[in-house]
Design a protein around this motif. Structure first.
Motif, PDB file in Angstrom:
ATOM      1  N   GLU A  10      29.407  16.533  17.405  1.00 44.31           N
ATOM      2  CA  GLU A  10      29.516  15.086  17.574  1.00 44.31           C
ATOM      3  C   GLU A  10      29.896  14.393  16.270  1.00 44.31           C
ATOM      4  OE1 GLU A  10      25.822  13.748  19.258  1.00 44.31           O
ATOM      5  OE2 GLU A  10      26.061  15.007  21.037  1.00 44.31           O
ATOM      6  N   ASP A  11      29.425  14.912  15.146  1.00 38.08           N
ATOM      7  CA  ASP A  11      29.680  14.305  13.843  1.00 38.08           C
ATOM      8  C   ASP A  11      31.006  14.724  13.225  1.00 38.08           C
ATOM      9  OD1 ASP A  11      27.217  13.113  14.062  1.00 38.08           O
ATOM     10  OD2 ASP A  11      26.211  14.497  12.690  1.00 38.08           O
ATOM     11  N   SER A  12      31.635  15.759  13.747  1.00 42.12           N
ATOM     12  CA  SER A  12      32.858  16.309  13.152  1.00 42.12           C
ATOM     13  C   SER A  12      34.007  16.235  14.140  1.00 42.12           C
ATOM     14  CB  SER A  12      32.639  17.773  12.741  1.00 42.12           C
ATOM     15  OG  SER A  12      31.588  17.905  11.831  1.00 42.12           O
ATOM     16  N   PRO A  13      34.798  15.179  14.098  1.00 42.40           N
ATOM     17  CA  PRO A  13      35.920  15.128  15.037  1.00 42.40           C
ATOM     18  C   PRO A  13      36.953  16.232  14.792  1.00 42.40           C
ATOM     19  CG  PRO A  13      35.998  13.275  13.508  1.00 42.40           C
ATOM     20  CD  PRO A  13      34.721  14.005  13.253  1.00 42.40           C
ATOM     21  N   VAL A  14      36.955  16.783  13.563  1.00 42.58           N
ATOM     22  CA  VAL A  14      37.861  17.879  13.231  1.00 42.58           C
ATOM     23  C   VAL A  14      37.047  19.041  12.672  1.00 42.58           C
ATOM     24  CG1 VAL A  14      39.798  18.624  11.800  1.00 42.58           C
ATOM     25  CG2 VAL A  14      39.777  16.296  12.731  1.00 42.58           C
ATOM     26  N   ILE A  15      37.240  20.207  13.259  1.00 36.36           N
ATOM     27  CA  ILE A  15      36.617  21.434  12.773  1.00 36.36           C
ATOM     28  C   ILE A  15      37.665  22.204  11.980  1.00 36.36           C
ATOM     29  CG2 ILE A  15      35.671  23.677  13.450  1.00 36.36           C
ATOM     30  CD1 ILE A  15      34.486  22.276  15.913  1.00 36.36           C
ATOM     31  N   ALA A  16      37.301  22.589  10.770  1.00 38.45           N
ATOM     32  CA  ALA A  16      38.212  23.382   9.938  1.00 38.45           C
ATOM     33  C   ALA A  16      38.213  24.819  10.436  1.00 38.45           C
ATOM     34  CB  ALA A  16      37.772  23.320   8.481  1.00 38.45           C
ATOM     35  N   ALA A  17      39.390  25.309  10.787  1.00 38.33           N
ATOM     36  CA  ALA A  17      39.567  26.702  11.206  1.00 38.33           C
ATOM     37  C   ALA A  17      40.302  27.417  10.080  1.00 38.33           C
ATOM     38  CB  ALA A  17      40.354  26.774  12.510  1.00 38.33           C
ATOM     39  N   VAL A  18      39.709  28.479   9.556  1.00 32.58           N
ATOM     40  CA  VAL A  18      40.294  29.148   8.392  1.00 32.58           C
ATOM     41  C   VAL A  18      40.812  30.527   8.766  1.00 32.58           C
ATOM     42  CG1 VAL A  18      38.887  27.845   6.751  1.00 32.58           C
ATOM     43  CG2 VAL A  18      38.021  30.012   7.604  1.00 32.58           C
ATOM     44  N   ASN A  19      41.983  30.852   8.202  1.00 31.84           N
ATOM     45  CA  ASN A  19      42.594  32.136   8.507  1.00 31.84           C
ATOM     46  C   ASN A  19      42.962  32.936   7.253  1.00 31.84           C
ATOM     47  OD1 ASN A  19      44.758  30.637   7.664  1.00 31.84           O
ATOM     48  ND2 ASN A  19      45.764  30.557   9.653  1.00 31.84           N
ATOM     49  N   SER A  20      42.424  32.512   6.101  1.00 28.60           N
ATOM     50  CA  SER A  20      42.662  33.217   4.838  1.00 28.60           C
ATOM     51  C   SER A  20      41.600  32.795   3.836  1.00 28.60           C
ATOM     52  CB  SER A  20      44.046  32.866   4.286  1.00 28.60           C
ATOM     53  OG  SER A  20      44.075  31.496   3.886  1.00 28.60           O
ATOM     54  N   PHE A  21      41.505  33.553   2.747  1.00 24.33           N
ATOM     55  CA  PHE A  21      40.551  33.184   1.695  1.00 24.33           C
ATOM     56  C   PHE A  21      40.937  31.857   1.048  1.00 24.33           C
ATOM     57  CE2 PHE A  21      39.531  37.730   1.936  1.00 24.33           C
ATOM     58  CZ  PHE A  21      38.147  37.640   2.031  1.00 24.33           C
ATOM     59  N   GLU A  22      42.242  31.603   0.930  1.00 19.16           N
ATOM     60  CA  GLU A  22      42.696  30.346   0.331  1.00 19.16           C
ATOM     61  C   GLU A  22      42.287  29.153   1.193  1.00 19.16           C
ATOM     62  OE1 GLU A  22      44.859  33.004   0.952  1.00 19.16           O
ATOM     63  OE2 GLU A  22      44.700  33.774  -1.095  1.00 19.16           O
ATOM     64  N   SER A  23      42.488  29.265   2.493  1.00 20.94           N
ATOM     65  CA  SER A  23      42.112  28.139   3.365  1.00 20.94           C
ATOM     66  C   SER A  23      40.591  27.996   3.427  1.00 20.94           C
ATOM     67  CB  SER A  23      42.723  28.283   4.761  1.00 20.94           C
ATOM     68  OG  SER A  23      42.236  29.410   5.456  1.00 20.94           O
ATOM     69  N   LEU A  24      39.863  29.097   3.297  1.00 12.85           N
ATOM     70  CA  LEU A  24      38.406  29.033   3.270  1.00 12.85           C
ATOM     71  C   LEU A  24      37.932  28.188   2.086  1.00 12.85           C
ATOM     72  CD1 LEU A  24      35.536  29.876   4.141  1.00 12.85           C
ATOM     73  CD2 LEU A  24      35.848  31.946   2.759  1.00 12.85           C
ATOM     74  N   GLU A  25      38.484  28.438   0.912  1.00 13.26           N
ATOM     75  CA  GLU A  25      38.083  27.679  -0.278  1.00 13.26           C
ATOM     76  C   GLU A  25      38.328  26.188  -0.083  1.00 13.26           C
ATOM     77  OE1 GLU A  25      36.288  28.824  -2.788  1.00 13.26           O
ATOM     78  OE2 GLU A  25      36.337  30.790  -1.823  1.00 13.26           O
ATOM     79  N   CYS A  26      39.431  25.832   0.515  1.00 13.50           N
ATOM     80  CA  CYS A  26      39.742  24.425   0.774  1.00 13.50           C
ATOM     81  C   CYS A  26      38.780  23.843   1.809  1.00 13.50           C
ATOM     82  CB  CYS A  26      41.187  24.291   1.239  1.00 13.50           C
ATOM     83  SG  CYS A  26      41.714  22.583   1.471  1.00 13.50           S
ATOM     84  N   ALA A  27      38.512  24.590   2.857  1.00 13.82           N
ATOM     85  CA  ALA A  27      37.641  24.110   3.942  1.00 13.82           C
ATOM     86  C   ALA A  27      36.228  23.830   3.459  1.00 13.82           C
ATOM     87  CB  ALA A  27      37.616  25.112   5.088  1.00 13.82           C
ATOM     88  N   LEU A  28      35.787  24.554   2.458  1.00 15.67           N
ATOM     89  CA  LEU A  28      34.433  24.363   1.949  1.00 15.67           C
ATOM     90  C   LEU A  28      34.247  22.981   1.324  1.00 15.67           C
ATOM     91  CD1 LEU A  28      33.761  27.890   0.422  1.00 15.67           C
ATOM     92  CD2 LEU A  28      33.060  27.010   2.660  1.00 15.67           C
ATOM     93  N   THR A  29      35.357  22.303   1.009  1.00 15.54           N
ATOM     94  CA  THR A  29      35.284  20.976   0.391  1.00 15.54           C
ATOM     95  C   THR A  29      35.539  19.841   1.377  1.00 15.54           C
ATOM     96  OG1 THR A  29      37.630  20.926  -0.257  1.00 15.54           O
ATOM     97  CG2 THR A  29      36.072  21.957  -1.800  1.00 15.54           C
TER      98      THR A  29
END
Length: 188
Positions: A10-29
């Motif tokens: 309910e609080d997150s209209p967008v869920i970060a979906a990660v498909n690499s270590f690089e995108s994971l690092e970005c998603a954490l922020t």
């Protein structure tokens, strides 16, 4: 646990979906409280989940995409026992049903490619009780509205979402939230 996940949706209209270590690092922020993990293998998935958890986010592992895991109940056991994951995503109803018995949060993913696939959603929801369903590809507002009216299970939609207008369209059609690998969408 499940209450926390529902609140996060309910609080997150967008869920970060990660498909690499690089995108994971970005998603954490990003502000999303949930991370869909769409990559990894049996050797590194515990570490990937640990990074997500350390960032204070909920970790959902897409079981079907983890190299080295077979589409069997033992794979769910592995995620439950060897990681700190909050739940799983899968296209396999039997795995979703089993994961629910283990108190993992579950996302049953559907690919809606034709009317037969659409009618299959209703049949599957009668037998399997996922916490959430995810419908791909997104960008089908009329079909999404129909799916949302089938049940009371929150619906996430993903696939091909790359702009703010896509997010607004899907939320307006009834989606609880969207999932996206597009980093631009994570930071709207």
């Amino acid at each position: 646990m499940k209450k926390e996940y529902r609140e996060a949706i309910e609080d997150s209209p967008v869920i970060a979906a990660v498909n690499s270590f690089e995108s994971l690092e970005c998603a954490l922020t990003c502000e999303s409280r949930i991370i869909f993990i769409l990559f990894g293998d049996i050797c590194n998935i515990p570490d990937i989940v640990a990074k997500v958890k350390k960032a204070g986010k909920l970790a959902m592992v897409h079981l079907d995409l983890i190299t080295g895991l077979a589409p069997k109940e033992i794979a769910v056991d592995y995620i439950k026992q060897r990681t700190d994951a909050d739940g799983i995503i899968s296209t396999k109803p039997a795995l979703i049903k089993y994961a629910g018995k283990l108190s993992l949060f579950t996302v049953l993913r559907f690919f809606v490619i034709d009317s037969l696939a659409l009618s299959n959603i209703e049949k599957q929801l009668q037998n399997v009780k996922p916490d959430v369903i995810e419908v791909l590809p997104a960008l089908m507002p009329r079909v999404l509205t129909r799916i949302c009216s089938m049940n009371h299970i929150p619906v996430i939609t993903g696939g091909l979402i790359s702009e703010k207008e896509d997010v607004i369209s899907m939320l307006s059609a009834g989606a609880a939230c969207v999932s996206s690998t597009s980093q631009n969408v994570w930071f709207l």
